[in-house]
Write an enzyme that holds these catalytic residues in place. Structure first.
Site, PDB file in Angstrom:
ATOM      1  N   LYS A  94       0.849  -1.185   0.000  1.00  0.00           N
ATOM      2  CA  LYS A  94       0.000   0.000   0.000  1.00  0.00           C
ATOM      3  C   LYS A  94       0.879   1.226   0.000  1.00  0.00           C
ATOM      4  O   LYS A  94       1.783   1.338   0.832  1.00  0.00           O
ATOM      5  CB  LYS A  94      -0.878  -0.028   1.277  1.00  0.00           C
ATOM      6  N   GLN A 115       7.283   3.766   3.892  1.00  0.00           N
ATOM      7  CA  GLN A 115       5.875   3.367   3.929  1.00  0.00           C
ATOM      8  C   GLN A 115       5.679   2.086   4.757  1.00  0.00           C
ATOM      9  O   GLN A 115       4.647   1.909   5.404  1.00  0.00           O
ATOM     10  CB  GLN A 115       5.383   3.153   2.493  1.00  0.00           C
ATOM     11  N   LYS A 118       5.552   3.238   8.372  1.00  0.00           N
ATOM     12  CA  LYS A 118       4.388   4.116   8.560  1.00  0.00           C
ATOM     13  C   LYS A 118       3.111   3.288   8.612  1.00  0.00           C
ATOM     14  O   LYS A 118       2.271   3.456   9.499  1.00  0.00           O
ATOM     15  CB  LYS A 118       4.323   5.101   7.385  1.00  0.00           C
ATOM     16  N   LYS A 130       5.267   1.660  -3.105  1.00  0.00           N
ATOM     17  CA  LYS A 130       5.173   3.018  -3.655  1.00  0.00           C
ATOM     18  C   LYS A 130       5.423   2.944  -5.148  1.00  0.00           C
ATOM     19  O   LYS A 130       6.076   2.014  -5.629  1.00  0.00           O
ATOM     20  CB  LYS A 130       6.228   3.907  -2.997  1.00  0.00           C
ATOM     21  N   GLY A 169      -2.839   8.282  -4.206  1.00  0.00           N
ATOM     22  CA  GLY A 169      -2.186   9.460  -4.782  1.00  0.00           C
ATOM     23  C   GLY A 169      -0.941   9.867  -4.019  1.00  0.00           C
ATOM     24  O   GLY A 169      -0.608   9.313  -2.974  1.00  0.00           O
ATOM     25  N   ASP A 170      -0.226  10.809  -4.575  1.00  0.00           N
ATOM     26  CA  ASP A 170       0.922  11.457  -3.923  1.00  0.00           C
ATOM     27  C   ASP A 170       1.162  12.734  -4.736  1.00  0.00           C
ATOM     28  O   ASP A 170       0.233  13.206  -5.413  1.00  0.00           O
ATOM     29  CB  ASP A 170       2.145  10.511  -3.929  1.00  0.00           C
ATOM     30  N   THR A 214      -4.351  13.423   5.309  1.00  0.00           N
ATOM     31  CA  THR A 214      -2.921  13.566   5.612  1.00  0.00           C
ATOM     32  C   THR A 214      -2.673  14.886   6.346  1.00  0.00           C
ATOM     33  O   THR A 214      -1.986  14.922   7.381  1.00  0.00           O
ATOM     34  CB  THR A 214      -2.086  13.477   4.320  1.00  0.00           C
ATOM     35  N   ASN A 245      -2.241  19.127  -1.776  1.00  0.00           N
ATOM     36  CA  ASN A 245      -3.255  18.426  -0.988  1.00  0.00           C
ATOM     37  C   ASN A 245      -2.939  18.427   0.509  1.00  0.00           C
ATOM     38  O   ASN A 245      -3.786  18.781   1.334  1.00  0.00           O
ATOM     39  CB  ASN A 245      -3.393  16.987  -1.511  1.00  0.00           C
ATOM     40  N   SER A 381      -6.876   5.720   4.120  1.00  0.00           N
ATOM     41  CA  SER A 381      -6.990   4.833   2.951  1.00  0.00           C
ATOM     42  C   SER A 381      -7.429   3.444   3.406  1.00  0.00           C
ATOM     43  O   SER A 381      -8.253   2.794   2.743  1.00  0.00           O
ATOM     44  CB  SER A 381      -5.643   4.724   2.234  1.00  0.00           C
TER      45      SER A 381
HETATM   46  P1  NAP Z   1       0.721  17.839  -4.214  1.00  0.00           P
HETATM   47  O1  NAP Z   1      -0.734  18.014  -3.998  1.00  0.00           O
HETATM   48  O2  NAP Z   1       1.231  17.550  -5.569  1.00  0.00           O
HETATM   49  O3  NAP Z   1       1.443  19.146  -3.632  1.00  0.00           O
HETATM   50  C1  NAP Z   1       2.822  19.258  -3.519  1.00  0.00           C
HETATM   51  C2  NAP Z   1       3.154  20.674  -3.086  1.00  0.00           C
HETATM   52  O4  NAP Z   1       4.541  20.752  -2.804  1.00  0.00           O
HETATM   53  C3  NAP Z   1       2.882  21.703  -4.178  1.00  0.00           C
HETATM   54  O5  NAP Z   1       2.566  22.932  -3.602  1.00  0.00           O
HETATM   55  C4  NAP Z   1       4.235  21.762  -4.896  1.00  0.00           C
HETATM   56  O6  NAP Z   1       4.466  22.967  -5.590  1.00  0.00           O
HETATM   57  C5  NAP Z   1       5.183  21.641  -3.720  1.00  0.00           C
HETATM   58  N1  NAP Z   1       6.445  21.051  -4.170  1.00  0.00           N
HETATM   59  C6  NAP Z   1       6.618  19.852  -4.766  1.00  0.00           C
HETATM   60  N2  NAP Z   1       7.909  19.678  -5.082  1.00  0.00           N
HETATM   61  C7  NAP Z   1       8.543  20.785  -4.652  1.00  0.00           C
HETATM   62  C8  NAP Z   1       9.878  21.199  -4.682  1.00  0.00           C
HETATM   63  N3  NAP Z   1      10.840  20.429  -5.243  1.00  0.00           N
HETATM   64  N4  NAP Z   1      10.189  22.400  -4.130  1.00  0.00           N
HETATM   65  C9  NAP Z   1       9.228  23.180  -3.575  1.00  0.00           C
HETATM   66  N5  NAP Z   1       7.926  22.836  -3.535  1.00  0.00           N
HETATM   67  C10 NAP Z   1       7.602  21.667  -4.060  1.00  0.00           C
HETATM   68  O7  NAP Z   1       1.309  16.662  -3.276  1.00  0.00           O
HETATM   69  P2  NAP Z   1       0.828  16.208  -1.834  1.00  0.00           P
HETATM   70  O8  NAP Z   1      -0.029  15.027  -1.984  1.00  0.00           O
HETATM   71  O9  NAP Z   1       0.335  17.412  -1.072  1.00  0.00           O
HETATM   72  O10 NAP Z   1       2.205  15.685  -1.207  1.00  0.00           O
HETATM   73  C11 NAP Z   1       3.090  16.540  -0.488  1.00  0.00           C
HETATM   74  C12 NAP Z   1       4.030  15.711   0.390  1.00  0.00           C
HETATM   75  O11 NAP Z   1       3.256  14.918   1.311  1.00  0.00           O
HETATM   76  C13 NAP Z   1       4.897  14.689  -0.365  1.00  0.00           C
HETATM   77  O12 NAP Z   1       6.139  14.560   0.321  1.00  0.00           O
HETATM   78  C14 NAP Z   1       4.118  13.394  -0.222  1.00  0.00           C
HETATM   79  O13 NAP Z   1       4.939  12.252  -0.358  1.00  0.00           O
HETATM   80  C15 NAP Z   1       3.617  13.548   1.201  1.00  0.00           C
HETATM   81  N6  NAP Z   1       2.447  12.721   1.550  1.00  0.00           N
HETATM   82  C16 NAP Z   1       1.285  12.805   0.837  1.00  0.00           C
HETATM   83  C17 NAP Z   1       0.193  12.040   1.209  1.00  0.00           C
HETATM   84  C18 NAP Z   1      -1.131  12.172   0.521  1.00  0.00           C
HETATM   85  O14 NAP Z   1      -2.097  11.563   1.011  1.00  0.00           O
HETATM   86  N7  NAP Z   1      -1.252  12.914  -0.547  1.00  0.00           N
HETATM   87  C19 NAP Z   1       0.301  11.148   2.278  1.00  0.00           C
HETATM   88  C20 NAP Z   1       1.494  11.071   2.994  1.00  0.00           C
HETATM   89  C21 NAP Z   1       2.558  11.883   2.623  1.00  0.00           C
HETATM   90  P3  NAP Z   1       4.321  22.986  -7.205  1.00  0.00           P
HETATM   91  O15 NAP Z   1       2.857  22.807  -7.457  1.00  0.00           O
HETATM   92  O16 NAP Z   1       4.851  24.294  -7.599  1.00  0.00           O
HETATM   93  O17 NAP Z   1       5.139  21.820  -7.718  1.00  0.00           O
END
Ligand code: NAP
Length: 449
Positions: A94, A115, A118, A130, A169-170, A214, A245, A381
């Site tokens: 997962k 993961q 976690k 992943k 998603g991520d 999250t 997100n 999830s």
């Molecule tokens: P997302 O919706 O795609 O948002 C990512 C955000 O981070 C956007 O604002 C993006 O800006 C910014 N970003 C990405 N790469 C960057 C970089 N190199 N430098 C500066 N800003 C950057 O993704 P998300 O789902 O929120 O995920 C964010 C983090 O949480 C990741 O580390 C992910 O692995 C972790 N996470 C997510 C979930 C989940 O349920 N979604 C669960 C656990 C952990 P831009 O739009 O300009 O690229």
């Protein structure tokens, strides 16, 4: 300076370096876990004898494949995609799918490795995996995104299944992409297998609170860490990196709990809004219009946009890194501590570099690593999978209550494990050891497979 590993663990680490050359994020994630496992091998020598750590460091299966697709002008593109099925001792693999140009095997392996622990921490029956692709969704049309997702799933579907591997998603993959991926899976397999994907839309098997989970969970974890110190989020100033997100729903919950969020960002720059972030405006810009965060300052009086600005230079009580890996280095950590920051909870995966983590720990501020603090996403999830299995859907209130309970339990077990192993307040050690022991026991019980 990295913590010295004891001899057995150093040998394991050297082997990981040798077998996985160039995968620096994976090395970083493994080392961070090994640095805390010394006392576990003393207490449970059978895990060393049976080479449980070596087994956890080697993915059960790694899939790398080509994704060909055509853009709107007819030009052909070839991307590379990955699914790393890391460990299934506790349940089906997962973990999310990430679409970002920086994706390569080392990033997917670091995420898959984290993961495992976690998912074990959530207490739910899910293993670790992943996936992702170096595809860049920025600036692509709906049709291009759909064709890319369909092409990717045309290969990936054969490796998935509700009892085998369940993506979500991520970065770069949210409801829209999950719709296209799930649709193609359904079409190829001729099965409406809701439990094969999480983060689905509410009208077709999704769960309330998954979108928020999250970010909300990260803030619940921050609140628990503060509570353990006789404090709370009420009246605190908060800075959140990112505006995707995780960041959006971290802002929402922090505001609900009485904090004032004064900064957020995207990869282009940062926004500072001393009156408190107008979240409805951020949601419109990011979720509806899919534009840059700079637009926020154009539309909101009194707010400032700083191109390439340093989000961690904004003085705050609580910092929530919610963007990406290694976005907060030693220098940033020092600035935060000097500016009076008392708590950091990671919504992103491995956002703080090892030097940064050391500075937070030396300063004895409350520091919640991503493995623990952002586990609410995957925890919810698993709640989505429960609802799918029982053909049921729960109310927002009930699901959020379950999420809060998951986060409180994670905090409690990390806190207690840190005390038990003589490192009170060290949530890194608490999370790694709690997660490791749960997975190690299951691996041991199932024999040499
Ligand atoms: P997302 O919706 O795609 O948002 C990512 C955000 O981070 C956007 O604002 C993006 O800006 C910014 N970003 C990405 N790469 C960057 C970089 N190199 N430098 C500066 N800003 C950057 O993704 P998300 O789902 O929120 O995920 C964010 C983090 O949480 C990741 O580390 C992910 O692995 C972790 N996470 C997510 C979930 C989940 O349920 N979604 C669960 C656990 C952990 P831009 O739009 O300009 O690229």
């Amino acid at each position: 300076m990295a913590v010295k590993l004891d001899e057995k663990l150093e040998l394991i680490f050297q082997d990981v370096l040798r077998r996985n050359p160039g995968e620096i994020e994976f090395h970083q994630a493994v080392r961070e876990v090994l640095e805390t496992l010394g006392p576990v091998l003393v207490k449970y020598p059978e895990f060393a004898e049976k080479k449980v750590i070596q087994r956890i460091c080697e993915p059960e299966r790694q899939i790398i494949f080509r994704v060909p697709w055509q853009d709107d002008s007819g030009e052909i593109h070839i991307n590379r995609a990955f699914r790393v099925e890391f460990n299934s001792a506790l349940g089906p693999y997962k973990g999310g799918m990430r679409f970002h140009p920086s994706v390569y095997l080392g990033i997917i392996k670091f995420l898959g490795f984290e993961q495992i622990f976690k998912n074990a921490l959530t207490g739910m029956p899910i293993g670790g995996g992943k996936g992702g692709s170096d595809f860049d969704p920025k600036g692509r049309s709906e049709g291009e995104i759909m064709r890319f997702c369909q092409s990717l799933m045309t290969e990936l579907y054969r490796h998935l299944g509700e009892y085998t591997d369940v993506p979500a998603g991520d970065i770069g993959v949210s409801g829209r992409e999950i719709g296209y991926l799930f649709g193609q899976y359904k079409r190829i397999t001729n099965r409406y297998e809701s439990g094969v994907f999480t983060g689905k839309g509410l009208a077709w098997g999704g769960s309330l609170v998954r979108k928020e989970a999250t970010g909300y969970g990260t803030v619940f974890f921050a609140q628990e860490m503060l509570k353990a110190r006789g404090d709370s989020l009420e009246g605190k100033t908060v800075v959140v990196s990112g505006s995707g997100n995780v960041a959006i729903y971290a802002i929402e919950k922090a505001q609900e709990l009485g904090a004032k969020v004064i900064g957020c960002s995207d990869s282009g720059g940062i926004v500072v809004d001393e009156q408190g972030i107008d979240l409805e405006l951020v949601k419109r810009i990011k979720e509806v219009e899919r534009r840059r965060i700079s637009v926020y300052a154009e539309e909101r009086q009194g707010a400032r946009y700083i191109e390439d600005g340093d989000i961690w230079a904004i003085p705050c009580d609580v910092a929530l890194p919610c963007a990406t890996q290694n976005e907060l280095n030693g220098k940033n950590a020092k600035t935060l501590v000097e500016n009076g920051c008392i708590a950091v909870a990671e919504g992103a995966n491995m956002p703080t570099t090892p030097e940064g983590v050391q500075i937070f720990q030396d300063a004895k501020i409350a520091y919640g690593p991503g493995k623990a603090a952002n586990a609410g996403g995957v925890g919810t999830s698993a709640l989505e999978m429960q609802q799918n299995a029982s053909r049921d859907s729960w109310s927002f209130e009930h699901t959020e209550m379950r999420l809060e309970e998951i986060m409180r339990n994670i905090h409690k077990s990390c806190f207690e494990t840190a005390e038990e192993f003589g490192a009170p307040g060290n949530y890194v050690l608490g999370a790694n050891i709690t997660g490791f022991i749960r997975v190690a026991r299951a691996i041991d019980a199932m024999g040499l497979i």
